[in-house]
Design a protein around this motif. Structure first.
Motif, PDB file in Angstrom:
ATOM      1  N   ALA A 112       0.680  -1.209  -0.107  1.00  0.00           N
ATOM      2  CA  ALA A 112       0.111  -0.125  -0.070  1.00  0.00           C
ATOM      3  C   ALA A 112       0.979   1.379   0.006  1.00  0.00           C
ATOM      4  CB  ALA A 112      -0.865  -0.136   1.176  1.00  0.00           C
ATOM      5  N   THR A 113       2.030   1.241   0.752  1.00  0.00           N
ATOM      6  CA  THR A 113       2.950   2.552   0.946  1.00  0.00           C
ATOM      7  C   THR A 113       3.693   2.477  -0.458  1.00  0.00           C
ATOM      8  OG1 THR A 113       3.309   1.929   3.030  1.00  0.00           O
ATOM      9  CG2 THR A 113       5.042   3.362   1.857  1.00  0.00           C
ATOM     10  N   ALA A 114       3.797   1.647  -1.323  1.00  0.00           N
ATOM     11  CA  ALA A 114       4.503   1.515  -2.614  1.00  0.00           C
ATOM     12  C   ALA A 114       3.357   2.390  -3.665  1.00  0.00           C
ATOM     13  CB  ALA A 114       4.825   0.204  -3.018  1.00  0.00           C
ATOM     14  N   TYR A 115       2.176   2.074  -3.611  1.00  0.00           N
ATOM     15  CA  TYR A 115       1.257   2.606  -4.364  1.00  0.00           C
ATOM     16  C   TYR A 115       1.045   3.992  -4.077  1.00  0.00           C
ATOM     17  CZ  TYR A 115      -0.032  -1.568  -6.952  1.00  0.00           C
ATOM     18  OH  TYR A 115      -0.285  -2.658  -7.913  1.00  0.00           O
ATOM     19  N   PHE A 116       1.006   4.326  -2.804  1.00  0.00           N
ATOM     20  CA  PHE A 116       0.841   5.801  -2.456  1.00  0.00           C
ATOM     21  C   PHE A 116       1.792   6.576  -2.731  1.00  0.00           C
ATOM     22  CE2 PHE A 116       1.739   9.110   0.743  1.00  0.00           C
ATOM     23  CZ  PHE A 116       0.589   9.754   0.775  1.00  0.00           C
ATOM     24  N   THR A 117       3.170   6.021  -2.540  1.00  0.00           N
ATOM     25  CA  THR A 117       4.519   6.812  -2.820  1.00  0.00           C
ATOM     26  C   THR A 117       4.487   6.882  -4.532  1.00  0.00           C
ATOM     27  OG1 THR A 117       5.652   5.708  -0.876  1.00  0.00           O
ATOM     28  CG2 THR A 117       6.896   6.692  -2.597  1.00  0.00           C
ATOM     29  N   ALA A 118       4.152   5.822  -5.223  1.00  0.00           N
ATOM     30  CA  ALA A 118       4.505   6.159  -6.739  1.00  0.00           C
ATOM     31  C   ALA A 118       3.455   7.122  -7.220  1.00  0.00           C
ATOM     32  CB  ALA A 118       4.363   4.794  -7.288  1.00  0.00           C
ATOM     33  N   VAL A 119       2.359   7.218  -6.873  1.00  0.00           N
ATOM     34  CA  VAL A 119       1.410   8.101  -7.142  1.00  0.00           C
ATOM     35  C   VAL A 119       1.484   9.498  -6.826  1.00  0.00           C
ATOM     36  CG1 VAL A 119      -1.204   8.690  -7.427  1.00  0.00           C
ATOM     37  CG2 VAL A 119      -0.625   6.296  -7.655  1.00  0.00           C
ATOM     38  N   CYS A 120       1.895   9.837  -5.760  1.00  0.00           N
ATOM     39  CA  CYS A 120       2.272  11.143  -5.293  1.00  0.00           C
ATOM     40  C   CYS A 120       3.334  11.649  -6.011  1.00  0.00           C
ATOM     41  CB  CYS A 120       2.307  10.813  -3.670  1.00  0.00           C
ATOM     42  SG  CYS A 120       0.845  11.177  -2.812  1.00  0.00           S
ATOM     43  N   LEU A 121       4.648  10.901  -5.968  1.00  0.00           N
ATOM     44  CA  LEU A 121       5.782  11.361  -6.671  1.00  0.00           C
ATOM     45  C   LEU A 121       5.547  11.393  -8.184  1.00  0.00           C
ATOM     46  CD1 LEU A 121       8.792   9.297  -4.808  1.00  0.00           C
ATOM     47  CD2 LEU A 121       7.645  11.695  -4.224  1.00  0.00           C
ATOM     48  N   GLY A 151      -3.027   3.769  -2.729  1.00  0.00           N
ATOM     49  CA  GLY A 151      -2.869   3.015  -1.412  1.00  0.00           C
ATOM     50  C   GLY A 151      -3.812   1.844  -1.022  1.00  0.00           C
ATOM     51  N   ALA A 152      -5.073   2.389  -0.913  1.00  0.00           N
ATOM     52  CA  ALA A 152      -5.984   1.093  -0.864  1.00  0.00           C
ATOM     53  C   ALA A 152      -6.168   0.238  -1.924  1.00  0.00           C
ATOM     54  CB  ALA A 152      -7.342   2.102  -0.626  1.00  0.00           C
ATOM     55  N   LEU A 170      -2.274  13.879  -3.032  1.00  0.00           N
ATOM     56  CA  LEU A 170      -2.440  13.179  -1.814  1.00  0.00           C
ATOM     57  C   LEU A 170      -3.724  12.403  -1.921  1.00  0.00           C
ATOM     58  CD1 LEU A 170      -1.252  15.519   0.822  1.00  0.00           C
ATOM     59  CD2 LEU A 170      -0.007  13.832   0.186  1.00  0.00           C
ATOM     60  N   GLY A 171      -4.879  12.862  -2.148  1.00  0.00           N
ATOM     61  CA  GLY A 171      -6.052  11.994  -2.362  1.00  0.00           C
ATOM     62  C   GLY A 171      -5.850  11.003  -3.067  1.00  0.00           C
ATOM     63  N   ALA A 172      -5.256  11.069  -4.486  1.00  0.00           N
ATOM     64  CA  ALA A 172      -5.166  10.084  -5.468  1.00  0.00           C
ATOM     65  C   ALA A 172      -4.065   8.936  -4.690  1.00  0.00           C
ATOM     66  CB  ALA A 172      -4.358  10.680  -6.797  1.00  0.00           C
ATOM     67  N   GLY A 173      -3.076   9.358  -4.203  1.00  0.00           N
ATOM     68  CA  GLY A 173      -2.267   8.527  -3.360  1.00  0.00           C
ATOM     69  C   GLY A 173      -2.931   7.682  -2.421  1.00  0.00           C
TER      70      GLY A 173
END
Length: 328
Positions: free
Chosen positions: A98-107, A145-146, A138-141
């Motif tokens: 989940a952290t990987a998906y959040f980080t990739a989308v935000c960056l 992540g979900a 952040l919302g997209a991240g």
């Protein structure tokens, strides 16, 4: 002679390492496509870093910014993918995905926003990164992540296979014998080459501090991608093909019993490479037959390699000698 019992128990066979790396691959492709579309409209100096008030406080060339973003995404993708593949507990593994998906989308979202903002023309000093764009990223991240959490899936505790084939080599008294085989992983060799190339690009375009880190990572992967497995009167040793120094050595005195059986790298250990799990560890460069060492500490060490039955039989022969006092 004991025979191995089949592997049983529910396991999560999803390749979590690749699932964790997937968003970074997609974001890298998206960023590259975006840069190709706007490269002709980018100024020679880009505003690439912004203060808390949205004003730019850092600048870079278009090529340097692209190289830094692509290498950074590659480092994170490979790092998180390998970290997840090392066999984390179920809950920790899902959180890392989940952290990987959040980080990739935000960056990735921030990088694309910076490119599009600079492509509008005008003085980069006057460019702004509004707060609403940060909130959207952040919302997209969080949504990504979900999605990563769902894709990782639950991982019930797997039942471990019991036993294996126990044999002893007929080794006449006073004689010595040795056994050696090489096991390699072409995918890991390709990964090592990719990380090395990325390190060179990062060093040329963004500085050799980050480039050196990437090159060292590529060297680490290269060391593990091809290993010579040796069994002799001293025990079992793993020596990288590229280096003459043993990567891992298990003395005969620490071995309780050696067996041979088929090992499913993904099903049993959650992935490939050097794996560490509670009560067991090993080097798994592929699935298939392998040597299984039951150590005196109660732990288990495995290595997948061809002709593992001969290696285990030779180890057991030396163990018998050691226990009878002949080895001393």
């Amino acid at each position: 002679m004991k025979r191995s019992t089949p592997f049983a128990g529910p396991v999560n066979t999803r390749p979590r390492g690749w699932i964790a790396a997937l968003p970074f691959i997609l974001v890298t492709l998206t960023l590259g496509a975006c840069y190709a579309c706007v490269a002709g409209r980018l100024p020679e100096r880009l505003a690439t870093h912004f203060a808390t008030d949205g004003r730019p406080d850092g600048y870079s060339s278009p090529q340097g910014f692209l190289a830094e973003c692509l290498v950074g995404l590659l480092v994170l993708g490979v790092g998180l993918g390998l970290f997840v593949q090392r066999g984390l507990p179920a809950r920790a593994g899902r959180w890392m995905v989940a952290t990987a998906y959040f980080t990739a989308v935000c960056l990735g979202g921030a990088s694309v926003a910076i490119l599009l903002g600079n492509a509008r023309g005008g003085d980069p000093v006057g460019l702004r990164l509004p707060a609403w764009q940060v909130a959207v990223m952040l919302g997209a991240g969080l949504v990504a992540g979900a999605l990563g959490w769902l894709l990782a899936g639950a991982e019930p505790e797997a039942s471990r296979p019991q036993g294996g084939t126990v044999r002893r080599l007929d080794l006449p008294a006073g004689t010595r014998a040795g056994w050696s085989r090489t096991v390699s992983s072409p995918p890991m060799a390709l990964l090592a080459a990719a990380m090395t190339c990325a390190g060179v690009l990062l060093g040329v375009f963004a500085g050799w501090v980050g480039g050196t880190v990437m090159l060292l990572g590529g060297l680490t992967v290269a060391v593990h991608c091809s290993v010579r497995v040796t069994v002799d009167r001293r025990g079992l040793s793993l020596t990288p093909t590229l280096l003459p120094v043993p990567l891992h050595r298990i003395p005969l005195a620490k071995v309780a019993e050696a067996t041979s059986r088929r090992i499913g790298a993904l099903a049993e250990y959650g992935g490939w490479g050097y794996r560490i799990q509670p009560g067991r560890s090993g080097l798994l460069l592929r699935s298939g037959e392998g040597v299984v060492l039951r150590l005196t500490s109660g732990r288990e060490f495995v290595v997948t390699v061809d002709d593992s039955a001969t290696a285990a039989a030779l180890l057991n022969a030396y163990l018998d000698r050691h226990r009878s006092g002949e080895g001393s």
